[in-house]
Scaffold this motif. Structure first.
Motif, mmCIF file in Angstrom:
data_model
loop_
_atom_site.group_PDB
_atom_site.id
_atom_site.type_symbol
_atom_site.label_atom_id
_atom_site.label_comp_id
_atom_site.label_asym_id
_atom_site.label_seq_id
_atom_site.Cartn_x
_atom_site.Cartn_y
_atom_site.Cartn_z
ATOM 1 N N TYR A 1 32.871 18.376 95.074
ATOM 2 C CA TYR A 1 32.182 17.340 94.423
ATOM 3 C C TYR A 1 31.716 18.096 92.974
ATOM 4 C CZ TYR A 1 32.564 14.501 98.702
ATOM 5 O OH TYR A 1 33.054 14.199 99.554
ATOM 6 N N ILE A 2 31.271 17.223 91.948
ATOM 7 C CA ILE A 2 30.691 17.748 90.826
ATOM 8 C C ILE A 2 29.660 17.118 90.578
ATOM 9 C CG2 ILE A 2 31.959 15.867 89.381
ATOM 10 C CD1 ILE A 2 32.267 18.488 87.277
ATOM 11 N N MET A 3 28.461 17.690 90.087
ATOM 12 C CA MET A 3 27.269 17.304 89.534
ATOM 13 C C MET A 3 27.446 16.249 88.550
ATOM 14 S SD MET A 3 23.816 19.494 88.837
ATOM 15 C CE MET A 3 24.137 20.123 87.327
ATOM 16 N N GLY A 4 26.691 15.305 88.349
ATOM 17 C CA GLY A 4 26.994 14.297 87.651
ATOM 18 C C GLY A 4 26.348 14.699 86.145
ATOM 19 N N LYS A 5 26.882 14.340 85.115
ATOM 20 C CA LYS A 5 26.331 14.670 83.611
ATOM 21 C C LYS A 5 24.989 14.323 83.356
ATOM 22 C CE LYS A 5 31.121 14.020 81.705
ATOM 23 N NZ LYS A 5 31.835 13.230 80.520
ATOM 24 N N GLY A 6 24.541 13.261 83.995
ATOM 25 C CA GLY A 6 22.951 12.771 83.727
ATOM 26 C C GLY A 6 22.014 13.845 84.358
ATOM 27 N N TRP A 7 22.373 14.487 85.646
ATOM 28 C CA TRP A 7 21.711 15.516 86.130
ATOM 29 C C TRP A 7 21.780 17.081 85.640
ATOM 30 C CZ3 TRP A 7 18.077 14.428 89.612
ATOM 31 C CH2 TRP A 7 18.151 13.467 90.186
ATOM 32 N N ARG A 8 22.688 17.280 84.857
ATOM 33 C CA ARG A 8 23.144 18.456 84.062
ATOM 34 C C ARG A 8 22.227 18.148 82.916
ATOM 35 N NH1 ARG A 8 25.028 23.141 85.148
ATOM 36 N NH2 ARG A 8 26.818 22.166 86.320
ATOM 37 N N LEU A 9 22.386 17.203 82.288
ATOM 38 C CA LEU A 9 21.514 17.029 80.946
ATOM 39 C C LEU A 9 19.915 16.941 81.353
ATOM 40 C CD1 LEU A 9 21.355 16.007 77.838
ATOM 41 C CD2 LEU A 9 21.348 13.764 78.737
ATOM 42 N N LEU A 10 19.486 16.416 82.394
ATOM 43 C CA LEU A 10 18.099 16.522 82.868
ATOM 44 C C LEU A 10 17.645 17.972 82.995
ATOM 45 C CD1 LEU A 10 15.606 15.029 83.527
ATOM 46 C CD2 LEU A 10 16.521 15.030 86.035
ATOM 47 N N THR A 11 18.500 18.650 83.680
ATOM 48 C CA THR A 11 18.415 20.069 84.082
ATOM 49 C C THR A 11 18.251 20.938 82.816
ATOM 50 O OG1 THR A 11 19.661 20.008 85.980
ATOM 51 C CG2 THR A 11 19.108 22.118 85.099
ATOM 52 N N TYR A 12 18.844 20.576 81.626
ATOM 53 C CA TYR A 12 18.898 21.391 80.512
ATOM 54 C C TYR A 12 17.431 20.897 79.652
ATOM 55 C CZ TYR A 12 23.608 22.825 80.842
ATOM 56 O OH TYR A 12 25.007 23.320 81.287
ATOM 57 N N LEU B 1 11.928 22.048 77.714
ATOM 58 C CA LEU B 1 10.838 21.424 77.581
ATOM 59 C C LEU B 1 9.479 22.336 77.122
ATOM 60 C CD1 LEU B 1 9.516 18.517 77.374
ATOM 61 C CD2 LEU B 1 8.753 18.902 79.883
ATOM 62 N N PRO B 2 9.291 23.655 77.990
ATOM 63 C CA PRO B 2 8.410 24.388 77.371
ATOM 64 C C PRO B 2 8.556 25.128 76.143
ATOM 65 C CG PRO B 2 9.022 24.890 79.671
ATOM 66 C CD PRO B 2 10.088 24.039 78.995
ATOM 67 N N LEU B 3 9.692 25.146 75.492
ATOM 68 C CA LEU B 3 9.853 25.588 74.179
ATOM 69 C C LEU B 3 9.429 24.648 73.375
ATOM 70 C CD1 LEU B 3 13.350 27.365 74.608
ATOM 71 C CD2 LEU B 3 11.236 28.414 74.522
ATOM 72 N N ILE B 4 9.861 23.435 73.443
ATOM 73 C CA ILE B 4 9.362 22.220 72.521
ATOM 74 C C ILE B 4 7.878 22.191 72.717
ATOM 75 C CG2 ILE B 4 9.597 19.774 72.315
ATOM 76 C CD1 ILE B 4 12.383 19.965 73.587
ATOM 77 N N LEU B 5 7.439 22.303 73.719
ATOM 78 C CA LEU B 5 5.878 22.132 73.789
ATOM 79 C C LEU B 5 4.823 23.155 73.598
ATOM 80 C CD1 LEU B 5 5.789 19.599 76.931
ATOM 81 C CD2 LEU B 5 5.543 19.073 74.607
ATOM 82 N N GLN B 6 5.783 24.325 73.306
ATOM 83 C CA GLN B 6 5.183 25.836 73.181
ATOM 84 C C GLN B 6 3.844 25.661 72.244
ATOM 85 O OE1 GLN B 6 7.351 28.878 71.848
ATOM 86 N NE2 GLN B 6 5.977 30.508 72.573
ATOM 87 N N GLY B 7 3.769 24.894 71.128
ATOM 88 C CA GLY B 7 2.794 24.654 70.078
ATOM 89 C C GLY B 7 1.557 24.084 70.733
#
Length: 95
Positions: free
Chosen positions: A37-48, A53-59
């Motif tokens: 079985y393969i992980m869905g593309k949506g889950w892979r995108l959510l994981t990334y 997210l912490p890099l985006i919100l670092q400031g």
């Protein structure tokens, strides 16, 4: 937050299998019938997104949390590492 099971033989995937799939190639194989079985593309995108997210919100974090920023980011990343395999579903069967 149930770990999914094989559609063919109903063998439940272990947390270790889901962890390896979530943080590896995104493929999990049933131990009983060897169905893949393969992980869905949506889950892979959510994981990334969750990892970036912490890099985006670092400031924002530096402004409001000051010296605790590193601790908050580390706790967040450990939480993501633990929780993502529990939430990931494997919905597409490989041939």
């Amino acid at each position: 937050m149930a770990i999914k099971s094989c559609e063919d033989c109903s063998n439940k995937f272990t947390y270790a299998d889901s962890f390896k799939a979530a943080w590896g190639l995104g493929i999990v194989q049933c131990d009983t019938c060897n169905t893949k079985y393969i992980m869905g593309k949506g889950w892979r995108l959510l994981t990334y997104v969750l990892l970036i997210l912490p890099l985006i919100l670092q400031g924002f974090l530096k402004t409001y949390l000051k010296s605790a920023t590193l601790v908050v980011i580390m706790v967040y990343l450990v939480t993501v590492l633990i929780v993502v395999p529990l939430l990931t579903s494997f919905n597409r069967k490989l041939n």
